[in-house]
Design an enzyme around this catalytic site. Structure first.
Site, PDB file in Angstrom:
ATOM      1  N   HIS A  91      37.085 -76.482 -30.181  1.00  0.00           N
ATOM      2  CA  HIS A  91      37.522 -77.692 -29.487  1.00  0.00           C
ATOM      3  C   HIS A  91      38.971 -78.075 -29.750  1.00  0.00           C
ATOM      4  O   HIS A  91      39.358 -79.209 -29.485  1.00  0.00           O
ATOM      5  CB  HIS A  91      36.585 -78.854 -29.806  1.00  0.00           C
ATOM      6  CG  HIS A  91      35.400 -78.891 -28.902  1.00  0.00           C
ATOM      7  ND1 HIS A  91      35.353 -79.655 -27.764  1.00  0.00           N
ATOM      8  CD2 HIS A  91      34.241 -78.201 -28.938  1.00  0.00           C
ATOM      9  CE1 HIS A  91      34.200 -79.459 -27.144  1.00  0.00           C
ATOM     10  NE2 HIS A  91      33.510 -78.591 -27.835  1.00  0.00           N
ATOM     11  N   ASP A 154      33.506 -89.431 -32.236  1.00  0.00           N
ATOM     12  CA  ASP A 154      32.756 -89.796 -31.030  1.00  0.00           C
ATOM     13  C   ASP A 154      31.927 -88.616 -30.529  1.00  0.00           C
ATOM     14  O   ASP A 154      30.802 -88.791 -30.059  1.00  0.00           O
ATOM     15  CB  ASP A 154      33.712 -90.253 -29.928  1.00  0.00           C
ATOM     16  CG  ASP A 154      34.279 -91.642 -30.199  1.00  0.00           C
ATOM     17  OD1 ASP A 154      33.682 -92.381 -30.993  1.00  0.00           O
ATOM     18  OD2 ASP A 154      35.317 -91.975 -29.611  1.00  0.00           O
ATOM     19  N   GLU A 269      35.267-100.116 -31.099  1.00  0.00           N
ATOM     20  CA  GLU A 269      36.226 -99.286 -30.374  1.00  0.00           C
ATOM     21  C   GLU A 269      36.706-100.072 -29.156  1.00  0.00           C
ATOM     22  O   GLU A 269      36.324-101.216 -28.945  1.00  0.00           O
ATOM     23  CB  GLU A 269      35.602 -97.952 -29.934  1.00  0.00           C
ATOM     24  CG  GLU A 269      35.426 -96.945 -31.061  1.00  0.00           C
ATOM     25  CD  GLU A 269      35.252 -95.523 -30.557  1.00  0.00           C
ATOM     26  OE1 GLU A 269      35.481 -95.269 -29.344  1.00  0.00           O
ATOM     27  OE2 GLU A 269      34.877 -94.652 -31.373  1.00  0.00           O
TER      28      GLU A 269
END
Length: 520
Positions: A91, A154, A269
């Site tokens: 990623h 997240d 958030e």
């Protein structure tokens, strides 16, 4: 054996017709690994990443069985003038985990290592492999022990070693700090091919170097992660704002509230979104359940093209009465300046909440945009400069949106350990800004090159105007840019490199230090 392998590698570098299985055979015989090695087409996955903007083929992809295999590969790279990169779940955005004609280590292939130890009825720790995915750590801790790590990212299909090599940030960081502040022990293979157990008390310089060290000083093969009692349920909340100053004022109030008495949220958030009907980053992106609808008539007439949303969560037990949960949440929401009637709430299980991005991943894969390039940009911006950032970046440069989330929420410097290798803006409060583009492939959407240029425009604006900012998950192409990034911490970073990876074998994709050879 090393001499044999050195000749073998040189021959294969000069022979474009070399067969992949010859490479595999030579490397396997020389390294005596417990794991496996692939070359050629079988190693193709290591030549690309989630960003989709870089492609560099390694000499080989090694699937190590454990730390001994990792150390063996690093020592071989040292003798053969190669580089070595640890690859998590692929990623990275800008090729950070690639090794051009080097050796890439597929860390999730490591043998399973998982142990939970309770130190009290409500706390403990988990020893996990550096290649373990956080989503697997979550499931095993919660389902088998009723425990969970305190700090998350997240998206949880990331490896433990990968996020600890950067920081690891989500909505719990205002309370517990990033993931780098929530580990107490590591097993690390250095750039010298040596394996150490390290902590704040033992081999502490290596411990703090590796945390947030961008893979430059060692490869994390095991981590000891702090655990706490896991809640059963989560009340997930979104609140809409039209003015940035009201949004930041409330966000900063929430992250600085005392939490020892339970009078605070467990997750904070926020994000910016467009005052439009775009399902990707407009009004439809805010509601939390298909039955919920964003009513635009609730917005004041003076609302601009950019709006803001606070995203909050409150943990509770399944035995708690919902009336008590409602009462507690309403008490915490008192005095906040969100738009009346634009408040969205939903109850869901703790695991489901933490795995919420998994659903977005499934939708993105179904639509094809998951495999499209992702020119993401992540920054830390000081509180003193975040209003100017909003005025120019959100309201001007990005006034048409980005086709994906635009996260922006405050963090507290005091929750980060200055001894790690992470660098932050000045001041107690700073903001993370994450521009997570999910854009249809060109020509349906903007070209990847234009989006990269837009990212550069944002960074250049911040630099030109003297904003106090740092790139998070940084990517630079010259050492001068890296020096500017680290500022007065650059000398410490270089000293750590000299100590733990003097030949600059590790993580060449970061483009910080060129590979060097030992002096004769």
């Amino acid at each position: 054996m090393i001499a044999y392998l050195e000749c073998f590698v040189q021959e294969n570098e000069n022979d474009a017709e070399s067969r992949p299985y010859d490479v595999v055979s030579g490397l396997r015989g020389a390294l005596d690994l417990q794991g496996t090695i692939d070359c050629g087409d079988a190693a193709e996955q290591a030549a690309k990443d989630f960003g989709g903007m870089n492609s560099l083929a390694p000499l080989a992809l090694v699937r190590p069985a454990g730390a001994a295999d990792v150390a063996s590969v690093v020592r071989a790279a040292a003798n053969l003038n190669l580089t070595a990169a640890a690859r998590g779940n692929g990623h990275s955005i800008n090729g950070q985990a690639m090794a051009d004609r080097g050796l890439v280590l597929d860390m999730p292939a490591m043998e399973d290592h998982f142990q939970v130890v309770r130190t009290s009825s409500t706390s403990g720790y988990a020893d996990v492999s550096g290649g373990a995915l956080w989503e697997d750590v979550l499931k095993r801790c919660v389902r088998d022990y009723g425990m969970a790590p305190r700090s998350w990212t997240d998206y949880l299909s990331l490896t433990v070693g990968g996020t600890l090599s950067n920081a690891g940030v989500s909505g719990q960081a205002f309370r517990y700090g990033p993931q780098t502040s929530n580990v107490t022990e590591l097993e690390v293979v250095t750039g010298k091919g040596e394996t150490f157990v390290c902590s704040e008390e033992e081999n502490s310089e290596l411990f703090f170097s590796v945390l947030g060290g961008l893979g430059q000083f060692g490869i994390i093969t095991r981590a000891r992660v702090r655990l706490q009692q896991a809640p059963d349920m989560v009340r997930w909340i979104r609140l809409v704002y039209t003015e940035f100053d009201a949004f930041t004022r409330d966000a900063e109030s929430l992250v600085t509230r005392p939490h020892d008495d339970g009078e605070s949220f467990d997750y904070v958030e926020g994000f910016a979104f467009m005052n439009s009907d775009n399902p990707a980053d407009g009004l439809p992106s805010v509601p939390l359940h298909p039955d919920q609808v964003f009513d635009p008539t609730r917005l004041p007439q003076e609302a601009g093209s950019v709006l803001y949303c606070l995203e909050l969560a409150r943990h509770y037990r399944s035995s708690d009465h919902l009336s008590a949960v409602d009462k507690g949440v309403n008490r915490l929401l008192e005095g906040l300046g969100f738009v009346e009637g634009l408040e969205f709430q939903v109850d869901l299980g703790y695991e489901e909440f933490l795995l919420r991005v998994k659903q977005a991943e499934e939708h993105a894969k179904a639509s094809g945009i998951w495999d499209a390039p992702h020119p993401w940009l992540n920054l830390f911006v000081s509180k003193s400069d975040i209003a100017d950032f909003d005025r120019v970046v959100f309201k001007e440069i990005l006034k048409d949106g980005i086709g994906g989330p635009m996260l922006v929420y405050p963090l507290l410097c005091s929750k980060w350990d200055a001894r790690t290798s992470v660098v932050l803006p000045e001041g107690e409060i700073f903001y993370i800004v994450a521009l997570l583009r999910f854009t249809p492939a060109y020509p349906k959407g903007p070209s990847c090159e234009s989006l990269v240029a837009q990212n550069q425009e944002i960074v250049q604006y911040c630099r030109k105007k003297g904003l106090d900012f740092k790139l998070y998950l940084p990517h630079y192409r010259s050492q001068e840019e890296w020096k500017r990034h680290f500022g007065n911490q650059w000398s410490r970073f270089v000293e750590r490199k000299t100590c733990f990876d003097p030949m600059a074998i590790l993580a060449p994709g970061q483009k910080i230090f060129p590979r060097s050879n030992p002096k004769p």
